[in-house]
Design a protein around this motif. Structure first.
Motif, PDB file in Angstrom:
ATOM      1  N   VAL A 138       0.875  -1.170   0.000  1.00 33.44           N
ATOM      2  CA  VAL A 138       0.000   0.000   0.000  1.00 33.44           C
ATOM      3  C   VAL A 138       0.913   1.220   0.000  1.00 33.44           C
ATOM      4  CG1 VAL A 138      -1.802   1.276   1.196  1.00 33.44           C
ATOM      5  CG2 VAL A 138      -1.792  -1.227   1.269  1.00 33.44           C
ATOM      6  N   TYR A 139       0.678   2.143  -0.934  1.00 32.01           N
ATOM      7  CA  TYR A 139       1.539   3.324  -0.986  1.00 32.01           C
ATOM      8  C   TYR A 139       0.726   4.564  -1.305  1.00 32.01           C
ATOM      9  CZ  TYR A 139       1.549   2.803  -6.144  1.00 32.01           C
ATOM     10  OH  TYR A 139       1.196   2.693  -7.480  1.00 32.01           O
ATOM     11  N   LEU A 140       1.240   5.701  -0.874  1.00 26.48           N
ATOM     12  CA  LEU A 140       0.603   6.985  -1.111  1.00 26.48           C
ATOM     13  C   LEU A 140       1.385   7.753  -2.161  1.00 26.48           C
ATOM     14  CD1 LEU A 140      -0.200   8.311   2.489  1.00 26.48           C
ATOM     15  CD2 LEU A 140      -1.626   6.909   0.991  1.00 26.48           C
ATOM     16  N   THR A 141       0.660   8.395  -3.073  1.00 25.72           N
ATOM     17  CA  THR A 141       1.284   9.284  -4.044  1.00 25.72           C
ATOM     18  C   THR A 141       0.784  10.700  -3.814  1.00 25.72           C
ATOM     19  OG1 THR A 141      -0.466   8.752  -5.651  1.00 25.72           O
ATOM     20  CG2 THR A 141       1.620   7.539  -5.832  1.00 25.72           C
ATOM     21  N   GLN A 142       1.655  11.652  -4.092  1.00 24.95           N
ATOM     22  CA  GLN A 142       1.341  13.068  -3.938  1.00 24.95           C
ATOM     23  C   GLN A 142       1.031  13.662  -5.294  1.00 24.95           C
ATOM     24  OE1 GLN A 142       3.780  15.733  -1.280  1.00 24.95           O
ATOM     25  NE2 GLN A 142       4.383  16.582  -3.249  1.00 24.95           N
ATOM     26  N   CYS A 143      -0.064  14.406  -5.375  1.00 24.82           N
ATOM     27  CA  CYS A 143      -0.496  15.014  -6.629  1.00 24.82           C
ATOM     28  C   CYS A 143      -0.645  16.513  -6.444  1.00 24.82           C
ATOM     29  CB  CYS A 143      -1.843  14.435  -7.087  1.00 24.82           C
ATOM     30  SG  CYS A 143      -1.929  12.645  -7.125  1.00 24.82           S
ATOM     31  N   GLU A 144      -0.555  17.245  -7.552  1.00 16.97           N
ATOM     32  CA  GLU A 144      -0.858  18.671  -7.522  1.00 16.97           C
ATOM     33  C   GLU A 144      -2.357  18.842  -7.325  1.00 16.97           C
ATOM     34  OE1 GLU A 144       1.134  21.223  -7.552  1.00 16.97           O
ATOM     35  OE2 GLU A 144       2.931  19.987  -7.729  1.00 16.97           O
ATOM     36  N   PRO A 145      -2.784  19.742  -6.421  1.00 18.67           N
ATOM     37  CA  PRO A 145      -4.222  19.924  -6.176  1.00 18.67           C
ATOM     38  C   PRO A 145      -5.031  20.184  -7.433  1.00 18.67           C
ATOM     39  CG  PRO A 145      -2.931  21.114  -4.549  1.00 18.67           C
ATOM     40  CD  PRO A 145      -1.962  20.601  -5.578  1.00 18.67           C
ATOM     41  N   SER A 146      -4.451  20.887  -8.384  1.00 17.65           N
ATOM     42  CA  SER A 146      -5.199  21.245  -9.591  1.00 17.65           C
ATOM     43  C   SER A 146      -5.383  20.068 -10.536  1.00 17.65           C
ATOM     44  CB  SER A 146      -4.476  22.372 -10.332  1.00 17.65           C
ATOM     45  OG  SER A 146      -3.181  21.946 -10.714  1.00 17.65           O
ATOM     46  N   SER A 147      -4.610  19.001 -10.318  1.00 21.35           N
ATOM     47  CA  SER A 147      -4.676  17.877 -11.248  1.00 21.35           C
ATOM     48  C   SER A 147      -5.208  16.614 -10.595  1.00 21.35           C
ATOM     49  CB  SER A 147      -3.276  17.594 -11.816  1.00 21.35           C
ATOM     50  OG  SER A 147      -2.384  17.206 -10.780  1.00 21.35           O
ATOM     51  N   VAL A 148      -5.835  16.752  -9.416  1.00 21.37           N
ATOM     52  CA  VAL A 148      -6.257  15.557  -8.701  1.00 21.37           C
ATOM     53  C   VAL A 148      -7.306  14.772  -9.473  1.00 21.37           C
ATOM     54  CG1 VAL A 148      -8.111  16.696  -7.409  1.00 21.37           C
ATOM     55  CG2 VAL A 148      -6.961  14.699  -6.438  1.00 21.37           C
ATOM     56  N   SER A 149      -8.086  15.420 -10.350  1.00 20.63           N
ATOM     57  CA  SER A 149      -9.112  14.702 -11.094  1.00 20.63           C
ATOM     58  C   SER A 149      -8.620  14.206 -12.442  1.00 20.63           C
ATOM     59  CB  SER A 149     -10.324  15.633 -11.313  1.00 20.63           C
ATOM     60  OG  SER A 149      -9.942  16.764 -12.077  1.00 20.63           O
ATOM     61  N   VAL A 150      -7.342  14.409 -12.712  1.00 21.42           N
ATOM     62  CA  VAL A 150      -6.769  13.945 -13.979  1.00 21.42           C
ATOM     63  C   VAL A 150      -5.935  12.715 -13.681  1.00 21.42           C
ATOM     64  CG1 VAL A 150      -5.293  14.521 -15.927  1.00 21.42           C
ATOM     65  CG2 VAL A 150      -6.711  16.287 -14.864  1.00 21.42           C
ATOM     66  N   TYR A 151      -6.336  11.572 -14.225  1.00 23.32           N
ATOM     67  CA  TYR A 151      -5.690  10.324 -13.876  1.00 23.32           C
ATOM     68  C   TYR A 151      -4.797   9.845 -15.014  1.00 23.32           C
ATOM     69  CZ  TYR A 151      -9.426  10.617 -10.542  1.00 23.32           C
ATOM     70  OH  TYR A 151     -10.266  11.056  -9.573  1.00 23.32           O
ATOM     71  N   PRO A 152      -3.577   9.413 -14.688  1.00 28.61           N
ATOM     72  CA  PRO A 152      -2.649   8.942 -15.725  1.00 28.61           C
ATOM     73  C   PRO A 152      -3.107   7.619 -16.315  1.00 28.61           C
ATOM     74  CG  PRO A 152      -1.761   8.530 -13.550  1.00 28.61           C
ATOM     75  CD  PRO A 152      -3.017   9.326 -13.349  1.00 28.61           C
ATOM     76  N   PRO A 153      -2.635   7.281 -17.466  1.00 30.98           N
ATOM     77  CA  PRO A 153      -3.020   6.008 -18.082  1.00 30.98           C
ATOM     78  C   PRO A 153      -2.437   4.828 -17.325  1.00 30.98           C
ATOM     79  CG  PRO A 153      -1.279   7.041 -19.347  1.00 30.98           C
ATOM     80  CD  PRO A 153      -1.714   8.040 -18.319  1.00 30.98           C
ATOM     81  N   ASN A 154      -2.983   3.680 -17.570  1.00 28.96           N
ATOM     82  CA  ASN A 154      -2.533   2.448 -16.943  1.00 28.96           C
ATOM     83  C   ASN A 154      -1.586   1.731 -17.929  1.00 28.96           C
ATOM     84  OD1 ASN A 154      -2.393   0.373 -15.138  1.00 28.96           O
ATOM     85  ND2 ASN A 154      -4.437  -0.423 -15.550  1.00 28.96           N
ATOM     86  N   PRO A 155      -0.398   1.287 -17.515  1.00 27.22           N
ATOM     87  CA  PRO A 155       0.138   1.320 -16.159  1.00 27.22           C
ATOM     88  C   PRO A 155       0.647   2.703 -15.750  1.00 27.22           C
ATOM     89  CG  PRO A 155       1.763   0.403 -17.631  1.00 27.22           C
ATOM     90  CD  PRO A 155       0.511   0.605 -18.455  1.00 27.22           C
ATOM     91  N   TYR A 156       0.742   2.878 -14.431  1.00 29.04           N
ATOM     92  CA  TYR A 156       1.098   4.177 -13.875  1.00 29.04           C
ATOM     93  C   TYR A 156       2.506   4.124 -13.298  1.00 29.04           C
ATOM     94  CZ  TYR A 156       0.896   8.078 -10.506  1.00 29.04           C
ATOM     95  OH  TYR A 156       1.148   9.204  -9.777  1.00 29.04           O
ATOM     96  N   PRO A 157       3.513   4.649 -13.974  1.00 31.59           N
ATOM     97  CA  PRO A 157       4.877   4.651 -13.438  1.00 31.59           C
ATOM     98  C   PRO A 157       5.196   5.988 -12.764  1.00 31.59           C
ATOM     99  CG  PRO A 157       4.934   5.092 -15.787  1.00 31.59           C
ATOM    100  CD  PRO A 157       3.487   5.047 -15.379  1.00 31.59           C
ATOM    101  N   PRO A 158       4.823   6.165 -11.491  1.00 29.29           N
ATOM    102  CA  PRO A 158       5.017   7.462 -10.858  1.00 29.29           C
ATOM    103  C   PRO A 158       6.488   7.797 -10.677  1.00 29.29           C
ATOM    104  CG  PRO A 158       4.440   5.817  -9.223  1.00 29.29           C
ATOM    105  CD  PRO A 158       4.334   5.146 -10.564  1.00 29.29           C
ATOM    106  N   GLU A 171       7.047  11.474  -6.285  1.00 28.99           N
ATOM    107  CA  GLU A 171       5.594  11.522  -6.108  1.00 28.99           C
ATOM    108  C   GLU A 171       5.122  10.519  -5.066  1.00 28.99           C
ATOM    109  OE1 GLU A 171       4.311  10.801 -10.108  1.00 28.99           O
ATOM    110  OE2 GLU A 171       3.967  12.930 -10.483  1.00 28.99           O
ATOM    111  N   ILE A 172       5.897   9.478  -4.823  1.00 19.66           N
ATOM    112  CA  ILE A 172       5.540   8.474  -3.832  1.00 19.66           C
ATOM    113  C   ILE A 172       6.060   8.954  -2.485  1.00 19.66           C
ATOM    114  CG2 ILE A 172       5.775   6.076  -3.125  1.00 19.66           C
ATOM    115  CD1 ILE A 172       6.330   5.422  -6.079  1.00 19.66           C
ATOM    116  N   VAL A 173       5.173   9.040  -1.501  1.00 22.83           N
ATOM    117  CA  VAL A 173       5.568   9.651  -0.238  1.00 22.83           C
ATOM    118  C   VAL A 173       5.553   8.687   0.944  1.00 22.83           C
ATOM    119  CG1 VAL A 173       4.810  11.923  -1.005  1.00 22.83           C
ATOM    120  CG2 VAL A 173       3.216  10.466   0.252  1.00 22.83           C
ATOM    121  N   ALA A 174       4.930   7.531   0.802  1.00 24.77           N
ATOM    122  CA  ALA A 174       4.856   6.588   1.910  1.00 24.77           C
ATOM    123  C   ALA A 174       4.455   5.217   1.382  1.00 24.77           C
ATOM    124  CB  ALA A 174       3.854   7.064   2.958  1.00 24.77           C
TER     125      ALA A 174
END
Length: 212
Positions: free
Chosen positions: A80-100, A104-107
């Motif tokens: 289980v991991y958390l990623t950090q996103c820009e507030p303005s882009s939270v509703s924009v989802y990257p394509p699958n697969p997602y290589p952050p 961007e990975i914070v925990a």
């Protein structure tokens, strides 16, 4: 992994998304090295205890991509991991697969099954969901990241236990830590009803039994 993050929350001005990685997740081989990079950056900043056993250092198998791949391939293993996103882009989802990106990975928390055949747990259980390694980026600590991840970990462990054996009333989760090196983690665990099981080569194993 689904294209959309499984949930979103704010920590100050930071948007955080909760994600789960398994060996069956599309693109998991591209994602895993980024989580490992965060892990290595966190633990390389922690001074090594000169008297510590090799298993207590991060320069061993904890920092090996091959070892992470091996453990993630175990049945029931997940991160289980958390990623950090820009507030303005939270509703924009990257394509699958997602290589952050690694920043961007914070925990994260890495969980896999562990057997206790030689020395059963105090509950007499011989299998647990085991937290092998976990970390939170230093600048985001004390914002509830670990609490949030562990809630999801417990939910996943419960769900797996219910699916495998409906007659059980509880299921254990275990973790090992070194109080002298990680005093904050030690205090965090004791404050959340984790119980000491035993000492193991300088490490302390704790357990928490989850009601099903």
């Amino acid at each position: 992994m689904d294209e959309k993050p499984e949930d979103d929350a704010r920590s100050g001005n930071t948007e955080l998304s909760t994600n789960i990685l398994r060996s069956t997740t599309p693109g998991f081989r591209e994602i895993l090295p980024h989580i490992l990079a965060l892990s290595n950056s966190i633990f390389s900043a922690i001074p090594r205890d000169p008297g510590a056993h090799d298993e207590q250092t991060h320069q061993s198998h904890h920092g090996s991509l091959n070892e992470w791949l091996r453990r993630l391939s175990l049945p029931g293993a997940f991160i289980v991991y958390l990623t950090q996103c820009e507030p303005s882009s939270v509703s924009v989802y990257p394509p699958n697969p997602y290589p952050p990106k690694s920043e961007e990975i914070v925990a994260f928390v890495f969980v896999h099954p562990r057997t206790h055949d030689d020395v059963p747990l105090s509950s007499r259980e011989t299998i647990s969901g085991h937290v092998w390694i976990a970390g939170v980026r230093p600048d985001l600590r004390r914002l509830g990241c670990l609490e949030r991840i562990m809630q999801r970990v417990e939910a996943e462990v419960r769900e797996a236990a219910l699916a495998s054996d409906s007659d059980r009333r509880e299921t254990p989760v275990t973790i090992c830590t070194v109080p002298s090196r990680f005093p904050a983690m030690w205090t965090w665990l004791l404050a959340r009803n984790w119980n000491v099981e035993r000492e193991m080569k300088g490490k302390i194993m704790l357990s928490k039994h989850l009601r099903l």
